[in-house]
Design a protein around this motif. Structure first.
Motif, PDB file in Angstrom:
ATOM      1  N   ARG A   1       0.830  -1.220   0.000  1.00  0.00           N
ATOM      2  CA  ARG A   1       0.000   0.000   0.000  1.00  0.00           C
ATOM      3  C   ARG A   1       0.860   1.263   0.000  1.00  0.00           C
ATOM      4  O   ARG A   1       0.552   2.228  -0.705  1.00  0.00           O
ATOM      5  CB  ARG A   1      -0.943  -0.019   1.203  1.00  0.00           C
ATOM      6  N   GLU A   2       1.919   1.253   0.783  1.00  0.00           N
ATOM      7  CA  GLU A   2       2.824   2.408   0.825  1.00  0.00           C
ATOM      8  C   GLU A   2       3.440   2.644  -0.549  1.00  0.00           C
ATOM      9  O   GLU A   2       3.523   3.777  -1.024  1.00  0.00           O
ATOM     10  CB  GLU A   2       3.915   2.181   1.868  1.00  0.00           C
ATOM     11  N   ASN A   3       3.865   1.583  -1.191  1.00  0.00           N
ATOM     12  CA  ASN A   3       4.454   1.688  -2.516  1.00  0.00           C
ATOM     13  C   ASN A   3       3.437   2.243  -3.517  1.00  0.00           C
ATOM     14  O   ASN A   3       3.763   3.125  -4.318  1.00  0.00           O
ATOM     15  CB  ASN A   3       4.969   0.319  -2.966  1.00  0.00           C
ATOM     16  N   ALA A   4       2.212   1.760  -3.454  1.00  0.00           N
ATOM     17  CA  ALA A   4       1.177   2.216  -4.392  1.00  0.00           C
ATOM     18  C   ALA A   4       0.922   3.712  -4.255  1.00  0.00           C
ATOM     19  O   ALA A   4       0.641   4.389  -5.256  1.00  0.00           O
ATOM     20  CB  ALA A   4      -0.107   1.429  -4.175  1.00  0.00           C
ATOM     21  N   ARG A   5       1.039   4.220  -3.051  1.00  0.00           N
ATOM     22  CA  ARG A   5       0.835   5.666  -2.836  1.00  0.00           C
ATOM     23  C   ARG A   5       1.917   6.507  -3.513  1.00  0.00           C
ATOM     24  O   ARG A   5       1.718   7.691  -3.772  1.00  0.00           O
ATOM     25  CB  ARG A   5       0.766   5.981  -1.343  1.00  0.00           C
TER      26      ARG A   5
END
Length: 175
Positions: free
Chosen positions: A38-42
């Motif tokens: 999720r952090e990467n997707a942001r």
């Protein structure tokens, strides 16, 4: 011009830190993977909104758009592989030629806004899938077409390196 296919076996990231992007596979716990995804997707929307999103930094490197489309497909592919591992005993994963997919699906011609939205959606789906894995299923196995064997736990730690590494790749080419 075509990109030279990456033929490296990246499974070493399960045992060693990637000095290039900083991903420390041995230090990543399985339960951290959904948050890392999720952090990467942001981080991708800003990269996919860049003015140079379609520009390759050199003849041997994908553009930010091509990397984003690839990461979106990696997220989808590992969601499929996880589902297969949870549904079947020791499945063999169908081969996926990521370089052929990039050409066949015209990564360089895709709409960056659509890729961004699809990447975020795929990230949420795979993060939720890994987050829902029961402890008793962490040892379930699967085989990549090259013979590399994974458990659900090692698949997660191996997989998350890909989006992390590619976001690093894209950010280091920023103008």
């Amino acid at each position: 011009m075509g990109i030279e296919p990456d033929t490296k076996n990246w499974t070493w990231v399960l045992d060693e830190r990637c000095d290039e992007c900083g991903y420390d596979g041995p230090a990543v716990a399985f339960r951290q993977v959904p948050d890392l995804v999720r952090e990467n997707a942001r981080g991708w929307p800003a990269e996919l909104a860049r003015a140079d999103v379609r520009d390759r930094p050199d003849d041997a490197t994908w553009s930010p758009l091509e990397y984003g489309a690839h990461v979106r497909d990696v997220l989808r592919k590992f969601d499929e592989r996880l589902a297969l591992m949870l549904a079947e005993d020791a499945p063999a994963f169908p081969n996926w030629d990521q370089d052929a997919t990039a050409v066949e699906d015209h990564y360089a011609e895709q709409d960056p806004a659509i890729v961004s939205a699809e990447l975020f959606e795929a990230a949420e789906r795979v993060a939720a899938a890994f987050g829902a894995v029961r402890d008793e299923d962490l040892g379930r196995t699967g085989l990549r077409s090259d013979g590399s064997a994974f458990t659900v736990e090692t698949l997660a730690r191996y997989f998350v390196h890909d989006p992390v590494h590619h976001l690093h790749d894209v950010r280091r080419t920023a103008v």
